[in-house]
Design a protein around this motif. Structure first.
Motif, PDB file in Angstrom:
ATOM      1  N   GLY A 116       0.823  -1.199   0.000  1.00 55.49           N
ATOM      2  CA  GLY A 116       0.000   0.000   0.000  1.00 55.49           C
ATOM      3  C   GLY A 116       0.855   1.245   0.000  1.00 55.49           C
ATOM      4  N   ASP A 117       0.224   2.378   0.280  1.00 51.35           N
ATOM      5  CA  ASP A 117       0.956   3.637   0.333  1.00 51.35           C
ATOM      6  C   ASP A 117       2.005   3.593   1.437  1.00 51.35           C
ATOM      7  OD1 ASP A 117      -0.887   4.336  -1.554  1.00 51.35           O
ATOM      8  OD2 ASP A 117      -1.782   5.992  -0.417  1.00 51.35           O
ATOM      9  N   GLU A 118       2.993   4.459   1.308  1.00 48.30           N
ATOM     10  CA  GLU A 118       4.056   4.487   2.304  1.00 48.30           C
ATOM     11  C   GLU A 118       3.499   4.705   3.715  1.00 48.30           C
ATOM     12  OE1 GLU A 118       8.152   6.988   3.339  1.00 48.30           O
ATOM     13  OE2 GLU A 118       7.096   7.326   1.447  1.00 48.30           O
ATOM     14  N   GLN A 119       2.504   5.619   3.836  1.00 53.86           N
ATOM     15  CA  GLN A 119       1.947   5.892   5.162  1.00 53.86           C
ATOM     16  C   GLN A 119       1.263   4.668   5.758  1.00 53.86           C
ATOM     17  OE1 GLN A 119       1.342   7.646   2.357  1.00 53.86           O
ATOM     18  NE2 GLN A 119       0.927   9.816   2.770  1.00 53.86           N
ATOM     19  N   ALA A 120       0.780   3.763   4.873  1.00 48.77           N
ATOM     20  CA  ALA A 120       0.061   2.582   5.356  1.00 48.77           C
ATOM     21  C   ALA A 120       0.992   1.554   5.974  1.00 48.77           C
ATOM     22  CB  ALA A 120      -0.712   1.944   4.202  1.00 48.77           C
ATOM     23  N   ARG A 121       2.282   1.640   5.678  1.00 48.25           N
ATOM     24  CA  ARG A 121       3.201   0.604   6.157  1.00 48.25           C
ATOM     25  C   ARG A 121       3.446   0.674   7.651  1.00 48.25           C
ATOM     26  NH1 ARG A 121       7.448   0.599   1.010  1.00 48.25           N
ATOM     27  NH2 ARG A 121       5.898  -0.196  -0.481  1.00 48.25           N
ATOM     28  N   SER A 122       3.018   1.755   8.282  1.00 48.15           N
ATOM     29  CA  SER A 122       3.155   1.851   9.732  1.00 48.15           C
ATOM     30  C   SER A 122       1.850   1.536  10.449  1.00 48.15           C
ATOM     31  CB  SER A 122       3.625   3.263  10.125  1.00 48.15           C
ATOM     32  OG  SER A 122       2.662   4.230   9.736  1.00 48.15           O
ATOM     33  N   ARG A 335      -4.496   7.073  17.433  1.00 48.97           N
ATOM     34  CA  ARG A 335      -3.052   7.186  17.154  1.00 48.97           C
ATOM     35  C   ARG A 335      -2.614   6.184  16.092  1.00 48.97           C
ATOM     36  NH1 ARG A 335      -3.111   8.268  23.065  1.00 48.97           N
ATOM     37  NH2 ARG A 335      -2.451  10.446  23.300  1.00 48.97           N
ATOM     38  N   GLY A 336      -3.436   5.193  15.786  1.00 48.94           N
ATOM     39  CA  GLY A 336      -3.087   4.200  14.775  1.00 48.94           C
ATOM     40  C   GLY A 336      -3.921   4.291  13.517  1.00 48.94           C
ATOM     41  N   HIS A 337      -4.553   5.441  13.261  1.00 44.88           N
ATOM     42  CA  HIS A 337      -5.358   5.595  12.042  1.00 44.88           C
ATOM     43  C   HIS A 337      -4.475   6.064  10.871  1.00 44.88           C
ATOM     44  CE1 HIS A 337      -9.808   5.267  13.207  1.00 44.88           C
ATOM     45  NE2 HIS A 337      -9.078   4.622  14.100  1.00 44.88           N
ATOM     46  N   GLU A 338      -5.099   6.652   9.830  1.00 44.46           N
ATOM     47  CA  GLU A 338      -4.330   7.062   8.658  1.00 44.46           C
ATOM     48  C   GLU A 338      -3.068   7.805   9.072  1.00 44.46           C
ATOM     49  OE1 GLU A 338      -8.504   6.710   6.883  1.00 44.46           O
ATOM     50  OE2 GLU A 338      -7.562   6.992   8.826  1.00 44.46           O
ATOM     51  N   THR A 339      -3.212   8.644  10.069  1.00 42.04           N
ATOM     52  CA  THR A 339      -2.081   9.265  10.743  1.00 42.04           C
ATOM     53  C   THR A 339      -2.381   9.187  12.228  1.00 42.04           C
ATOM     54  OG1 THR A 339      -0.704  11.250  10.832  1.00 42.04           O
ATOM     55  CG2 THR A 339      -3.078  11.588  10.701  1.00 42.04           C
ATOM     56  N   ASP A 340      -1.464   9.635  13.060  1.00 36.82           N
ATOM     57  CA  ASP A 340      -1.770   9.770  14.479  1.00 36.82           C
ATOM     58  C   ASP A 340      -2.660  11.003  14.595  1.00 36.82           C
ATOM     59  OD1 ASP A 340      -1.836  10.490  17.163  1.00 36.82           O
ATOM     60  OD2 ASP A 340       0.237   9.923  17.543  1.00 36.82           O
ATOM     61  N   ARG A 341      -3.958  10.777  14.582  1.00 34.01           N
ATOM     62  CA  ARG A 341      -4.887  11.905  14.499  1.00 34.01           C
ATOM     63  C   ARG A 341      -4.832  12.801  15.730  1.00 34.01           C
ATOM     64  NH1 ARG A 341     -10.119   9.051  11.538  1.00 34.01           N
ATOM     65  NH2 ARG A 341      -9.390   9.394   9.408  1.00 34.01           N
ATOM     66  N   LEU A 342      -4.525  12.258  16.885  1.00 37.65           N
ATOM     67  CA  LEU A 342      -4.455  13.098  18.080  1.00 37.65           C
ATOM     68  C   LEU A 342      -3.272  14.051  17.990  1.00 37.65           C
ATOM     69  CD1 LEU A 342      -5.388  10.611  20.935  1.00 37.65           C
ATOM     70  CD2 LEU A 342      -6.877  11.961  19.445  1.00 37.65           C
ATOM     71  N   ALA A 343      -2.116  13.522  17.594  1.00 37.10           N
ATOM     72  CA  ALA A 343      -0.938  14.383  17.440  1.00 37.10           C
ATOM     73  C   ALA A 343      -1.148  15.391  16.323  1.00 37.10           C
ATOM     74  CB  ALA A 343       0.302  13.535  17.163  1.00 37.10           C
ATOM     75  N   ALA A 344      -1.765  14.945  15.220  1.00 38.45           N
ATOM     76  CA  ALA A 344      -1.965  15.831  14.070  1.00 38.45           C
ATOM     77  C   ALA A 344      -2.919  16.970  14.418  1.00 38.45           C
ATOM     78  CB  ALA A 344      -2.500  15.035  12.887  1.00 38.45           C
ATOM     79  N   LEU A 345      -4.032  16.656  15.069  1.00 43.40           N
ATOM     80  CA  LEU A 345      -4.992  17.700  15.425  1.00 43.40           C
ATOM     81  C   LEU A 345      -4.374  18.691  16.411  1.00 43.40           C
ATOM     82  CD1 LEU A 345      -8.173  15.475  15.715  1.00 43.40           C
ATOM     83  CD2 LEU A 345      -7.908  17.421  14.151  1.00 43.40           C
ATOM     84  N   THR A 346      -3.631  18.178  17.372  1.00 41.31           N
ATOM     85  CA  THR A 346      -2.973  19.064  18.334  1.00 41.31           C
ATOM     86  C   THR A 346      -2.003  20.003  17.634  1.00 41.31           C
ATOM     87  OG1 THR A 346      -3.173  17.396  20.082  1.00 41.31           O
ATOM     88  CG2 THR A 346      -1.524  19.127  20.401  1.00 41.31           C
ATOM     89  N   ALA A 347      -1.162  19.444  16.762  1.00 43.60           N
ATOM     90  CA  ALA A 347      -0.156  20.254  16.073  1.00 43.60           C
ATOM     91  C   ALA A 347      -0.800  21.315  15.192  1.00 43.60           C
ATOM     92  CB  ALA A 347       0.754  19.356  15.237  1.00 43.60           C
ATOM     93  N   GLU A 348      -1.852  20.943  14.451  1.00 50.11           N
ATOM     94  CA  GLU A 348      -2.430  21.878  13.491  1.00 50.11           C
ATOM     95  C   GLU A 348      -3.268  22.966  14.171  1.00 50.11           C
ATOM     96  OE1 GLU A 348      -1.377  21.841  10.289  1.00 50.11           O
ATOM     97  OE2 GLU A 348      -0.079  20.331  11.235  1.00 50.11           O
ATOM     98  N   ILE A 349      -4.024  22.599  15.194  1.00 47.36           N
ATOM     99  CA  ILE A 349      -4.786  23.628  15.913  1.00 47.36           C
ATOM    100  C   ILE A 349      -3.835  24.614  16.574  1.00 47.36           C
ATOM    101  CG2 ILE A 349      -6.305  24.024  17.899  1.00 47.36           C
ATOM    102  CD1 ILE A 349      -7.730  21.386  17.154  1.00 47.36           C
ATOM    103  N   ASN A 350      -2.783  24.103  17.201  1.00 45.17           N
ATOM    104  CA  ASN A 350      -1.831  24.989  17.878  1.00 45.17           C
ATOM    105  C   ASN A 350      -1.038  25.846  16.897  1.00 45.17           C
ATOM    106  OD1 ASN A 350      -2.728  23.961  20.284  1.00 45.17           O
ATOM    107  ND2 ASN A 350      -0.980  22.619  20.619  1.00 45.17           N
ATOM    108  N   ALA A 351      -0.799  25.324  15.692  1.00 44.66           N
ATOM    109  CA  ALA A 351      -0.077  26.112  14.692  1.00 44.66           C
ATOM    110  C   ALA A 351      -0.882  27.323  14.238  1.00 44.66           C
ATOM    111  CB  ALA A 351       0.271  25.241  13.489  1.00 44.66           C
TER     112      ALA A 351
END
Length: 429
Positions: A116-122, A335-351
């Motif tokens: 699959g896609d590179e992101q899917a390998r994790s 944390r195990g979805h398409e991306t780590d959604r918790l980390a992603a949402l935290t980073a983007e809202i804070n940015a």
């Protein structure tokens, strides 16, 4: 300044007033495709979603030997089962493909290669693959890429797994279980089981296909060996894909209606009605449509999203625009979805100048004034739509790689633009 590969999220000049028609449910479409591929005769799917995830499922089943043809309307699919054989399967980023099809591959005659896609390998797959090994499958690898050496049949039996990372591990085993020689009993042991509505959806669809599922004991499901009956499936609209559009009504004080909203459904997206109501919006059925009207002020909320984790990006965007703090709980598995959604949402809202903090099992969000900037999607369709929601109220938001929404909703940008303009949006293939 506009960034390369970004989309300027539009702002409405007044509260949104729109009707949005949405295509079929991805979750129902991909389950129906698997059941139709294993059935005792031909089936027809009407209103199927056509998106990257569902097209990956269609291509994979075709590669395995299933005949799938389109009518003039590409959302109508005729499925004719055939002998399953060796194949190479591209999972893309589709969790349903990488978790529903390994059991099917175990019934094939020959080697079935998955990647699959590179992101899917994790993405975590050991649970489903180890479970299949316990049921007699020969599998090489624990993450993408991996290989299933199909023997044309599988003995089945009883297996215990820890499905706390994803309900898809349970659904993947149950969908194929009736074709195993002894059937299958799946036991979940471990942490709290997320997304139970998706397991209930799987059980409901199995029963529609004539398969009895014993779910009388908590965290234990038994499927006996039995032919899977061919069914002509009519696919409901995708309620999870509807949530950003209904959220648009909530954050702009407008009104959005989604036709053909089922009064009774196993889709987790239906829970958006309660979420929006608790935040101050008004949600009601109007004929065959669900209509949401936004409040003057959006309230924060403390809520357990364990069973509806896929709604988290939408709810997080709403929480960032509310007038009081929010706590989103029960979603450590994201944390195990398409991306780590918790980390992603935290980073983007804070940015954007926001105040979001990860907790052990979710997010704490305190509303503060946000500023424009790039909202990264992480190749995650629901992250992209969360950025679009924020852009309704925050000028200057650029959503990076909005095209990733094609994973489940092709034509998202056109639908969003039509909604903001007050045009009836929908009937997207």
């Amino acid at each position: 300044m506009r960034h390369v590969n970004s989309w300027s999220a539009p702002q409405p000049e007044k509260p949104i007033r729109a009707v949005v028609r949405l295509p079929g449910s991805k979750s129902i479409t991909n389950r129906a495709l698997v059941l139709a591929a294993l059935a005792d005769g031909p089936s027809t799917l009407t209103g199927a979603l056509r998106s990257r995830d569902t097209d990956l499922m269609i291509d994979a089943l075709r590669a395995l030997g299933v005949r799938i043809t389109e009518a003039a309307d590409i959302t109508t699919l005729d499925v004719v089962p055939g002998p399953l054989h060796a194949a190479t399967i591209d999972c893309g980023l589709a969790g349903t493909v990488m978790r529903f099809l390994p059991p099917v591959a175990g019934l094939a005659s020959g080697e079935v290669h998955f990647d699959g896609d590179e992101q899917a390998r994790s993405r975590p797959l050991g649970t489903i693959l180890d479970g299949l090994r316990g049921l007699g499958a020969d599998i090489e690898g624990d993450t993408l890429p991996f290989l299933v050496r199909g023997a044309g049949k599988l003995p089945g039996g009883e297996v215990t797994i820890d499905a706390s990372g994803s309900s898809q591990f349970v659904s993947g085993l149950l969908l194929t279980a009736a074709r195993f020689e002894q059937g299958v009993t799946v036991r979940h042991s471990g942490g709290s089981l997320p997304s139970m509505p998706h397991i209930e959806m799987t059980i409901d669809m199995l029963r529609m296909a004539g398969i009895e599922v014993d779910a009388s004991e908590p965290n234990r499901w038994t499927v006996p060996p039995d032919p899977i009956r061919s069914v002509d499936w009519v696919i409901e609209p995708d309620l999870s894909n509807a949530t950003p559009f209904l959220a648009a009504a909530a954050v702009t004080g407008g009104t959005v209606s989604v036709p053909l909203w089922p009064r009774s459904t196993t889709q987790p997206g239906d829970f958006i009605r309660e979420i929006l109501t608790r935040m101050g919006a008004h949600a009601e059925f109007d004929g065959d449509a669900l209509t949401v009207t936004g409040p003057e002020r959006l309230s924060g909320l403390d809520i357990d999203l364990r069973d509806v984790g896929e709604l988290t990006p939408t709810v997080a965007a709403l929480a960032a625009l509310a007038e009081s703090p929010s706590r989103l709980r029960g979603i450590a598995h994201l944390r195990g979805h398409e991306t780590d959604r918790l980390a992603a949402l935290t980073a983007e809202i804070n940015a954007l100048g926001g105040d979001a903090t990860e907790t052990d099992d979710g997010l704490a969000i305190t509303p503060v004034p946000l500023r424009g900037g790039v909202w990264h999607s992480y190749a995650d369709h629901r992250m992209a739509t969360a950025g679009a929601i924020l852009g309704l109220r925050v000028p200057g938001i650029e959503v990076e790689n909005v095209e990733t929404t094609a994973k489940t909703l092709p034509g998202f940008v056109g639908l969003w633009d039509d909604m903001i303009a007050g045009r009836t949006a929908g009937d997207v293939a």
